[in-house]
Design a protein around this motif. Structure first.
Motif, short mmCIF file in Angstrom:
data_model
loop_
_atom_site.label_atom_id
_atom_site.label_comp_id
_atom_site.label_asym_id
_atom_site.label_seq_id
_atom_site.Cartn_x
_atom_site.Cartn_y
_atom_site.Cartn_z
N GLN A 104 29.39 1.69 8.56
CA GLN A 104 28.97 2.36 9.78
C GLN A 104 28.01 1.44 10.54
OE1 GLN A 104 29.99 5.29 11.12
NE2 GLN A 104 31.54 5.14 9.53
N PRO A 105 27.95 1.58 11.88
CA PRO A 105 27.00 0.79 12.64
C PRO A 105 25.58 0.96 12.12
CG PRO A 105 28.54 1.89 14.10
CD PRO A 105 28.79 2.43 12.73
N ASN A 106 24.74 -0.01 12.42
CA ASN A 106 23.41 -0.07 11.87
C ASN A 106 22.54 1.06 12.41
OD1 ASN A 106 21.02 -0.86 10.72
ND2 ASN A 106 21.28 -3.02 11.22
N LEU A 107 22.50 2.18 11.70
CA LEU A 107 21.77 3.35 12.14
C LEU A 107 20.54 3.58 11.26
CD1 LEU A 107 24.79 5.72 12.84
CD2 LEU A 107 23.58 4.24 14.46
N ARG A 108 19.91 2.51 10.79
CA ARG A 108 18.72 2.65 9.97
C ARG A 108 17.60 3.31 10.79
NH1 ARG A 108 19.68 -2.77 10.94
NH2 ARG A 108 18.15 -3.87 12.25
N SER A 109 16.54 3.70 10.13
CA SER A 109 15.48 4.45 10.81
C SER A 109 15.03 3.73 12.06
CB SER A 109 14.29 4.64 9.87
OG SER A 109 13.72 3.40 9.51
N GLN A 110 14.83 4.51 13.09
CA GLN A 110 14.60 3.97 14.42
C GLN A 110 13.12 3.59 14.60
OE1 GLN A 110 16.38 5.94 17.97
NE2 GLN A 110 14.25 6.35 18.48
N GLY A 159 21.01 -16.13 14.56
CA GLY A 159 19.59 -16.12 14.21
C GLY A 159 18.74 -15.35 15.20
N MET A 160 19.35 -14.83 16.25
CA MET A 160 18.62 -14.06 17.24
C MET A 160 18.56 -12.59 16.86
SD MET A 160 19.89 -15.64 20.90
CE MET A 160 21.51 -16.29 20.51
N GLN A 161 17.55 -11.90 17.36
CA GLN A 161 17.45 -10.46 17.23
C GLN A 161 18.17 -9.81 18.40
OE1 GLN A 161 16.03 -8.46 14.74
NE2 GLN A 161 15.94 -10.39 13.60
N ILE A 162 19.05 -8.84 18.10
CA ILE A 162 19.90 -8.22 19.12
C ILE A 162 19.74 -6.71 19.06
CG2 ILE A 162 22.26 -8.07 20.04
CD1 ILE A 162 21.21 -10.95 19.76
N VAL A 163 19.75 -6.05 20.21
CA VAL A 163 19.84 -4.60 20.24
C VAL A 163 20.99 -4.21 21.16
CG1 VAL A 163 18.18 -4.27 22.14
CG2 VAL A 163 18.61 -2.41 20.52
N VAL A 164 21.76 -3.21 20.74
CA VAL A 164 22.82 -2.64 21.55
C VAL A 164 22.42 -1.21 21.90
CG1 VAL A 164 25.26 -1.97 21.67
CG2 VAL A 164 24.58 -4.04 20.42
N VAL A 165 22.42 -0.89 23.18
CA VAL A 165 22.06 0.44 23.66
C VAL A 165 23.32 1.12 24.17
CG1 VAL A 165 20.65 1.75 25.29
CG2 VAL A 165 19.75 -0.37 24.30
N GLU A 166 23.77 2.16 23.48
CA GLU A 166 25.02 2.85 23.82
C GLU A 166 24.73 4.31 24.17
OE1 GLU A 166 28.41 4.57 24.56
OE2 GLU A 166 28.20 2.38 24.46
N ALA A 167 25.27 4.77 25.30
CA ALA A 167 24.99 6.12 25.79
C ALA A 167 25.62 7.21 24.94
CB ALA A 167 25.46 6.25 27.24
N GLN A 168 26.75 6.90 24.27
CA GLN A 168 27.45 7.89 23.47
C GLN A 168 27.11 7.74 21.99
OE1 GLN A 168 31.70 8.67 24.95
NE2 GLN A 168 31.42 6.50 25.42
N THR A 169 27.57 8.69 21.19
CA THR A 169 27.50 8.49 19.75
C THR A 169 28.50 7.39 19.38
OG1 THR A 169 29.25 10.09 19.27
CG2 THR A 169 26.98 10.94 19.41
N ALA A 170 28.33 6.82 18.19
CA ALA A 170 29.26 5.78 17.75
C ALA A 170 30.68 6.32 17.68
CB ALA A 170 28.82 5.23 16.39
N ALA A 171 30.83 7.55 17.18
CA ALA A 171 32.16 8.14 17.06
C ALA A 171 32.79 8.37 18.42
CB ALA A 171 32.08 9.45 16.28
N ALA A 172 32.01 8.87 19.37
CA ALA A 172 32.54 9.14 20.71
C ALA A 172 32.93 7.84 21.40
CB ALA A 172 31.52 9.90 21.55
N ILE A 189 29.24 -5.26 13.28
CA ILE A 189 27.80 -5.33 13.61
C ILE A 189 26.95 -4.65 12.55
CG2 ILE A 189 28.30 -5.50 16.08
CD1 ILE A 189 27.21 -2.64 16.36
N ALA A 190 27.56 -3.75 11.78
CA ALA A 190 26.81 -3.09 10.72
C ALA A 190 26.43 -4.06 9.60
CB ALA A 190 27.61 -1.94 10.13
N HIS A 243 20.47 -4.30 16.01
CA HIS A 243 20.03 -2.90 16.05
C HIS A 243 20.97 -2.14 16.99
CE1 HIS A 243 16.17 -4.14 14.20
NE2 HIS A 243 16.35 -5.22 14.93
N TYR A 244 21.42 -0.99 16.55
CA TYR A 244 22.43 -0.23 17.29
C TYR A 244 21.84 1.14 17.63
CZ TYR A 244 27.25 1.50 18.19
OH TYR A 244 28.39 2.01 18.75
#
Length: 429
Positions: A16-22, A50-63, A140-141, A147-148
């Motif tokens: 699953q996508p990286n959904l660790r504690s926010q 080697g870079m730190q990345i964040v992905v900001v998605e408006a929907q749930t991963a499933a949607a 990405i997981a 970070h997702y």
């Protein structure tokens, strides 16, 4: 008629996508707004950087993964996914196009594009949204540096010199994201593009597209069709499981009427364009409609901002170029950013970002012009234009170098090819 036949293949990702504690704050090298195919391709391509990345998605991963859509997937897009190491997940769930047939309405001359024209295993591929998203979300997981953030929306954004700070609201609270670079991968109505004030050039066509997935009685033989009618192009894309997706372009009013036809009448209208070569047809999904437009942004970058995919450009669906352009954008931007990071350069500076813009904006103009020209020439019934285009079809059939040139353009192998695609070709041939 209703059916319980599965409509689209969407194999679940192994991770699953990286959904660790926010966290309440995130300081990253690249913030990607939009977790669709293009945004996640960029994230996956930066996973080993080697870079730190964040992905900001408006929907749930499933949607985000559940969209019922299929795409014509180009050779270069396939090479990029091979370079990402994802072909073992995707390959078994896509359809190889063993032939693409191009024709002009009722004109008898058909141009056939074959894998042997380019020495490849397919001309194109038929790929479904869920299949691509499952592979990307699983990929990405596996990266602890990605970070997702799902069900997330951008709030206040402030430019603070060498970085941009954004408040991101999620179901778990607000996250303050700091990054020297925000990437808009949030589609045609991009919030980041609108906020930036970047202008665009283009127009809406007087057409809309109607799509549906069908089950033909006989095998589709892995053959794709693109037939040009005066009202607009009509395409048939083969899919796994002996299914097909039709992309039916028509003037707005006609498309609206087609969309709301009773199923029996819809199928009768469809058969007039589809033909009987595959026997009786069954409709597996309700038809959907979307408008068609051409759009090219005046620029793809500003300090601290880059646009990719539909946030930067949009084209007529003829030739299946839209998603493939966005995937190449993502691979190109990842290459530019990785090189800049290795050289300790400011990722959000115009010096760095213009390397991406110079690479992709001109190449996308070529594709936009190509698809627009095809649409206008084949929709025109003036006799000199008809003679011209049918002469062009003859030339494509009888002049191999011209056919190869057209195929290289349509498959993304004309122009500068991202390093990731070269790596994919070396890995799997």
């Amino acid at each position: 008629m209703t059916t319980s036949t599965p409509q689209f293949l969407s194999p679940a990702p192994s991770n699953q996508p990286n959904l660790r504690s926010q966290p309440s704050e995130l300081t990253v090298d690249v913030a990607i707004v939009g977790g669709g195919i293009v945004g996640l391709t960029l994230a996956a391509a930066l996973g080993d950087s080697g870079m730190q990345i964040v992905v900001v998605e408006a929907q749930t991963a499933a949607a985000a993964a559940s969209r019922q859509r299929a795409y014509a997937f180009s050779l270069t897009s396939a090479d990029i996914f091979k370079g990402l190491g994802l072909w073992s997940q995707i390959g078994p769930h896509i359809c190889h196009f063993d032939q693409v047939q191009l024709s002009d309405g009722d004109y008898g001359k058909v141009v056939r594009f074959l894998p042997s024209d380019l020495g490849t295993d397919a001309v194109y591929y038929g790929a479904e949204h869920g299949v691509l998203m499952a592979a990307l979300q699983g990929a990405i997981a596996t990266f602890p540096n990605i970070h997702y953030l799902c069900s997330a929306t951008l709030g206040e954004i402030h430019d603070q010199g060498e970085c941009t700070v954004a408040a991101v609201s999620t179901s778990e609270g607000t996250v303050t994201v700091r990054s020297p670079l925000f990437v808009a991968a949030d589609g045609k109505g991009s919030f980041l593009r609108q906020r930036s004030g970047i202008g665009s050039f283009g127009w809406r066509y007087r057409q809309s597209c109607v799509t549906a997935v069908l089950a033909p009685e006989h095998s589709h033989q892995n053959t794709a069709y693109e037939r040009f009618w005066p009202s607009g192009p009509f395409a048939i894309l083969p899919l796994p499981g002996q299914r097909c997706q039709v992309v039916w372009t028509a003037p707005h009013a006609e498309a609206e009427a087609i969309l709301h036809l009773p199923e029996a009448e819809f199928m009768a209208e469809l058969e007039q364009r589809y033909g009987r070569q595959m026997g009786q047809l069954r409709r597996l999904t309700a038809p959907a409609m979307f408008p068609v437009q051409l759009m090219q942004c005046d620029r793809y970058v500003l300090p601290r901002l880059a646009l990719v995919g539909d946030a930067a450009h949009s084209c007529h669906p003829v030739g299946g170029q839209g998603l493939n352009m966005g995937i190449r954008d993502a691979a190109a931007l990842a290459e530019v950013l990785t090189t800049a990071h290795q050289q300790s350069q400011d990722l959000g500076s115009l010096t760095v970002l213009r390397r991406y813009e110079r690479w992709r904006r001109l190449e996308n103009w070529v594709i936009l012009s190509f698809t627009d020209g095809l649409t206008r020439i084949f929709s025109n019934q003036l006799w000199p234009i008809v003679v011209l285009r049918r002469s062009g079809l003859w030339a494509l059939s009888h002049i191999p170098p011209l056919k190869r040139l057209a195929l290289r353009l349509m498959t993304g192998r004309l122009g500068r090819v991202p390093r990731l695609a070269h790596l994919g070709r070396q890995r799997l041939g």
